[in-house]
Design an enzyme around this catalytic site. Structure first.
Site, PDB file in Angstrom:
ATOM      1  N   ASP A   1       0.840  -1.202   0.000  1.00 17.93           N
ATOM      2  CA  ASP A   1       0.000   0.000   0.000  1.00 17.93           C
ATOM      3  C   ASP A   1       0.876   1.253   0.000  1.00 17.93           C
ATOM      4  OD1 ASP A   1       0.897  -0.169   2.588  1.00 17.93           O
ATOM      5  OD2 ASP A   1      -1.081  -0.110   3.528  1.00 17.93           O
ATOM      6  N   SER A   2       2.202   1.056  -0.009  1.00 17.27           N
ATOM      7  CA  SER A   2       3.118   2.177  -0.233  1.00 17.27           C
ATOM      8  C   SER A   2       2.883   2.777  -1.621  1.00 17.27           C
ATOM      9  CB  SER A   2       4.579   1.729  -0.082  1.00 17.27           C
ATOM     10  OG  SER A   2       4.835   0.563  -0.844  1.00 17.27           O
TER      11      SER A   2
ATOM     12  N   ASP B   1      -1.080  -6.084  -0.198  1.00 17.94           N
ATOM     13  CA  ASP B   1      -1.512  -5.452   1.053  1.00 17.94           C
ATOM     14  C   ASP B   1      -3.016  -5.249   1.082  1.00 17.94           C
ATOM     15  OD1 ASP B   1       0.572  -5.016   2.839  1.00 17.94           O
ATOM     16  OD2 ASP B   1       1.236  -3.172   1.854  1.00 17.94           O
TER      17      ASP B   1
ATOM     18  N   LYS C   1      -1.326  -9.354   2.831  1.00 15.61           N
ATOM     19  CA  LYS C   1      -0.550  -8.919   4.008  1.00 15.61           C
ATOM     20  C   LYS C   1      -1.427  -7.978   4.830  1.00 15.61           C
ATOM     21  CE  LYS C   1       3.229  -6.041   3.749  1.00 15.61           C
ATOM     22  NZ  LYS C   1       2.763  -4.847   4.519  1.00 15.61           N
TER      23      LYS C   1
ATOM     24  N   GLU D   1      -1.524  -5.540   8.569  1.00 13.24           N
ATOM     25  CA  GLU D   1      -0.752  -4.909   9.644  1.00 13.24           C
ATOM     26  C   GLU D   1      -1.452  -5.090  10.991  1.00 13.24           C
ATOM     27  OE1 GLU D   1       0.054  -0.811   8.763  1.00 13.24           O
ATOM     28  OE2 GLU D   1       0.963  -1.265   6.822  1.00 13.24           O
TER      29      GLU D   1
ATOM     30  N   GLU E   1       9.011  -4.277  10.593  1.00 11.63           N
ATOM     31  CA  GLU E   1       9.478  -3.005  10.047  1.00 11.63           C
ATOM     32  C   GLU E   1      10.050  -2.122  11.152  1.00 11.63           C
ATOM     33  OE1 GLU E   1       6.744  -1.100   7.362  1.00 11.63           O
ATOM     34  OE2 GLU E   1       7.931   0.734   7.254  1.00 11.63           O
TER      35      GLU E   1
HETATM   36  O1  KIV Z   1       3.616  -1.132   1.644  1.00 12.06           O
HETATM   37  C1  KIV Z   1       4.793  -1.526   1.645  1.00 12.06           C
HETATM   38  O2  KIV Z   1       5.577  -1.263   0.735  1.00 12.06           O
HETATM   39  C2  KIV Z   1       5.238  -2.316   2.794  1.00 12.06           C
HETATM   40  C3  KIV Z   1       6.709  -2.573   2.940  1.00 12.06           C
HETATM   41  C4  KIV Z   1       7.406  -1.347   3.362  1.00 12.06           C
HETATM   42  C5  KIV Z   1       6.974  -3.718   3.824  1.00 12.06           C
HETATM   43  O3  KIV Z   1       4.446  -2.704   3.594  1.00 12.06           O
END
Ligand code: KIV
Length: 272
Positions: A52-53, A91, A121, A123, A190
């Site tokens: 989600d980055s 994510d 994924k 969090e 992280e």
């Molecule tokens: O969203 C992302 O890129 C991440 C990584 C920094 C692990 O969760």
């Protein structure tokens, strides 16, 4: 006529657990689009994270919070069309799994059905345990994410190193054990102290993949745009830049602009 196609052994969630068991480090990078995913997959990187980055890197938001499920599905399906070997982890974005387990499952199913990704994924630790279990029960592999969890940035207030205090470190260790027991196939840690990350990696049999978590873990992940220097304002200590694409691309664009203005481009050989 048959076209000879290279045979690749696809990476699965089981491959990653096996890699940890035999002491082979796991490589993971982000991708949000077809072209980047083709390069990352072709390079032999084990896992592609559709992070989600993308909210920061692709859309220019300050945090990861605004990206939507539909946008994540768009990015993930572009990545999936490119890959031949890597495992694709997607994510679950903020707001699509925190409220209740049924909604979490619906979101995970949409990602799997509509993007073709291989795993999701999420969090968080004990606060999302029921949602994780619900998704795992549906046969969807889940990667956990502990330590600095950017979706909770407004709770933390800053992007500084997490779990330096004993109480938070203890909670993180408990959460990692809980994620393993629940059935997660791997965990991202992280921005936490290297010693703590190593301790966690030794305490579980599933792979621990670090970002800013030192070298005592089972694998590493970086945001590709940071690693190739396409971004240039983000300079955390944990980041190793393998290229300086921001500078190279700026030079190329500027040269192109000069060539157009001067009439040098296109030349006789660059037209019909
Ligand atoms: O969203 C992302 O890129 C991440 C990584 C920094 C692990 O969760």
């Amino acid at each position: 006529m048959s076209v000879a196609k290279k045979e690749y052994k696809r990476i699965t969630v089981k491959s990653l657990v096996d890699m940890k068991a035999r002491g082979e480090k796991i490589s993971m990078l982000t991708a949000y689009d077809y072209t980047m995913a083709k390069i990352v997959d072709g390079s032999g990187v084990d896992v592609i994270l559709v992070g989600d980055s993308a909210s920061n890197v692709m859309a220019g938001h300050e945090t990861t919070l605004p990206i939507t499920l539909d946008q994540m599905i768009y990015h993930a399906s572009s990545v999936v069309r490119a890959i031949e070997r890597s495992l694709v982890v997607v994510d679950l974005p903020f707001g699509t799994y925190q409220s209740d387990p049924k909604e979490a499952l619906r979101s995970a199913i949409r990602i799997m059905k509509e993007s073709g990704g291989h795993a999701v994924k999420m969090e968080g630790g004990k606060e999302i345990k029921e949602s994780i279990k619900r998704i795992l029960n549906a046969g969807i592999p889940v990667m956990g994410h502990l330590g600095l969890t950017p979706q909770s940035i407004y709770k933390f207030g800053t992007y500084t190193v997490r779990a330096k205090e004993e109480q938070e470190a203890l909670q993180l260790k408990e959460d990692a054990l809980m994620l393993e027991r629940a059935g997660c196939f791997a965990i991202v840690l992280e921005k936490i102290p290297a010693k703590l990350a190593e301790e966690v990696a030794k305490s579980v049999s599933i792979p621990i993949i670090g970002i800013g978590a030192g070298n005592g873990v089972d694998g590493q992940v970086l945001v590709t745009h940071d690693m190739i220097g396409m971004t240039h304002e983000f300079n955390p200590r944990f980041l190793r830049r393998y290229m300086n694409l921001y500078e190279d691309m700026t030079k190329a664009c500027s040269q192109y602009k000069d060539d157009v203005k001067s009439g040098d481009f296109p030349s006789d050989n660059e037209q019909y």
